[in-house]
Design a protein around this motif. Structure first.
Motif, PDB file in Angstrom:
ATOM      1  N   VAL A 138       0.851  -1.200   0.000  1.00 50.17           N
ATOM      2  CA  VAL A 138       0.000   0.000   0.000  1.00 50.17           C
ATOM      3  C   VAL A 138       0.886   1.250   0.000  1.00 50.17           C
ATOM      4  CG1 VAL A 138      -1.698   1.319   1.340  1.00 50.17           C
ATOM      5  CG2 VAL A 138      -1.891  -1.168   1.180  1.00 50.17           C
ATOM      6  N   ARG A 139       1.941   1.226   0.796  1.00 49.01           N
ATOM      7  CA  ARG A 139       2.808   2.410   0.927  1.00 49.01           C
ATOM      8  C   ARG A 139       3.538   2.730  -0.380  1.00 49.01           C
ATOM      9  NH1 ARG A 139       7.915   3.619   1.627  1.00 49.01           N
ATOM     10  NH2 ARG A 139       8.696   1.501   1.859  1.00 49.01           N
ATOM     11  N   GLY A 145      -2.635   3.120  -8.103  1.00 45.07           N
ATOM     12  CA  GLY A 145      -1.794   2.005  -8.578  1.00 45.07           C
ATOM     13  C   GLY A 145      -2.422   0.666  -8.190  1.00 45.07           C
ATOM     14  N   GLU A 146      -1.973  -0.387  -8.829  1.00 50.05           N
ATOM     15  CA  GLU A 146      -2.623  -1.697  -8.625  1.00 50.05           C
ATOM     16  C   GLU A 146      -1.639  -2.765  -8.140  1.00 50.05           C
ATOM     17  OE1 GLU A 146      -5.803  -0.993 -12.269  1.00 50.05           O
ATOM     18  OE2 GLU A 146      -4.624  -2.852 -12.214  1.00 50.05           O
ATOM     19  N   PHE A 147      -2.203  -3.655  -7.340  1.00 49.92           N
ATOM     20  CA  PHE A 147      -1.473  -4.815  -6.831  1.00 49.92           C
ATOM     21  C   PHE A 147      -2.070  -6.053  -7.487  1.00 49.92           C
ATOM     22  CE2 PHE A 147      -1.004  -7.768  -2.952  1.00 49.92           C
ATOM     23  CZ  PHE A 147       0.285  -8.141  -3.306  1.00 49.92           C
ATOM     24  N   HIS A 148      -1.223  -6.876  -8.085  1.00 47.46           N
ATOM     25  CA  HIS A 148      -1.674  -8.123  -8.708  1.00 47.46           C
ATOM     26  C   HIS A 148      -0.854  -9.261  -8.118  1.00 47.46           C
ATOM     27  CE1 HIS A 148      -4.248  -6.255 -11.794  1.00 47.46           C
ATOM     28  NE2 HIS A 148      -3.434  -5.237 -11.587  1.00 47.46           N
ATOM     29  N   MET A 149      -1.557 -10.191  -7.517  1.00 52.47           N
ATOM     30  CA  MET A 149      -0.861 -11.218  -6.744  1.00 52.47           C
ATOM     31  C   MET A 149      -1.396 -12.608  -7.091  1.00 52.47           C
ATOM     32  SD  MET A 149      -0.792 -11.542  -2.643  1.00 52.47           S
ATOM     33  CE  MET A 149      -2.250 -12.486  -2.326  1.00 52.47           C
ATOM     34  N   ALA A 150      -0.510 -13.582  -7.094  1.00 54.38           N
ATOM     35  CA  ALA A 150      -0.930 -14.983  -7.228  1.00 54.38           C
ATOM     36  C   ALA A 150      -0.323 -15.758  -6.069  1.00 54.38           C
ATOM     37  CB  ALA A 150      -0.445 -15.567  -8.548  1.00 54.38           C
TER      38      ALA A 150
END
Ligand SMILES: C[S@@+](CC[C@H](N)C(=O)[O-])C[C@H]1O[C@@H](n2cnc3c(N)ncnc32)[C@H](O)[C@@H]1O
Length: 218
Positions: A138-139, A145-150
């Motif tokens: 987040v910081r 902006g985007e977070f993409h996680m697997a």
């Protein structure tokens, strides 16, 4: 660097990392889920992109190839993985920067990245480690902006539960508990990420891999 209890290398402590790439390629449908994650991330020219827990650098290289005019940085806490990633980047002849650091203490100013990507990393961390890493996401994300996680999520059936049981034995029952209970989305929302959603799931030898997307809402 102080790795402490929060740090667990990809193949455990030892010198087995050279087997990591073939293992993941065969057992995890790696190219398929990483291509899907990158398509969802929608990289554009000029974007700054962080591969969080980049390991041997496969996703970072794929990201750079997907959008050559983005600045791609990989960060990982394992010097051996970073060494292998450097070799891969040289072999592939792409411009990707690599940094050695813990995902709970990222060496970047606030709002540095348009996208943070992360694959197969959170299940290496304790509950508190996951929360700390997600807070760092987040910081370092720019507003919007985007977070993409697997990562491994709640197993879809008994076969996936059996496969994930092997990962849990290897990577630790406590570290993998939030994954097994399907709590990652809730945890992402709790640190302040917005529009948290699961976007896809893949059956793999080691359980149900789930893709998540979220947005920096500040
Ligand atoms: C299973 S590997 C995944 C690597 C890569 N993202 C991929 O998809 O192949 C997990 C990676 O997380 C890294 N890692 C685990 N805990 C970490 C921490 N606290 N800080 C930085 N890296 C960490 C390990 O060194 C390892 O490279």
């Amino acid at each position: 660097m102080t790795a402490g209890e929060e740090y667990r290398p990809a193949m455990g402590h030892g010198s087995r990392l050279e087997f990591y790439d073939p293992l993941i390629r065969i057992t995890m449908r790696e190219r398929r889920f990483k291509r899907r994650l990158l398509a969802e991330a929608g990289l554009h020219p000029g974007f700054r992109v962080l591969d969080l827990g980049c390991g041997t650098g496969t996703l970072a290289v794929m990201a750079k190839r997907a959008e050559p005019d983005a600045a791609v940085i990989g960060v990982d806490g394992d010097p051996t993985a970073i060494g292998l990633a450097h070799r891969k980047i040289a072999r592939e002849n792409v411009d990707v920067q690599l940094h050695l650091a813990l995902v709970q203490e990222l060496p970047y100013p606030d709002g540095s990245f348009d996208r943070v990507l992360s694959t197969l990393v959170l299940h290496h961390l304790s509950h508190n480690g996951k929360v700390a890493a997600l807070r760092e996401v987040v910081r370092v994300l720019a507003p919007g902006g985007e977070f993409h996680m697997a990562d491994f999520g709640r197993p879809a059936n008994w076969l996936a539960r059996a496969g994930f049981g092997l990962v849990r034995k290897f990577d630790g029952m406590e570290n993998t508990e939030d994954n097994a209970r399907g709590l990652l989305e809730k945890m992402m929302a709790e640190v302040g990420l917005r529009d948290v959603r699961e976007t896809a799931s893949f059956a793999t030898v080691f359980g149900t891999l789930r893709l998540y997307a979220a947005r920096q809402g500040h």
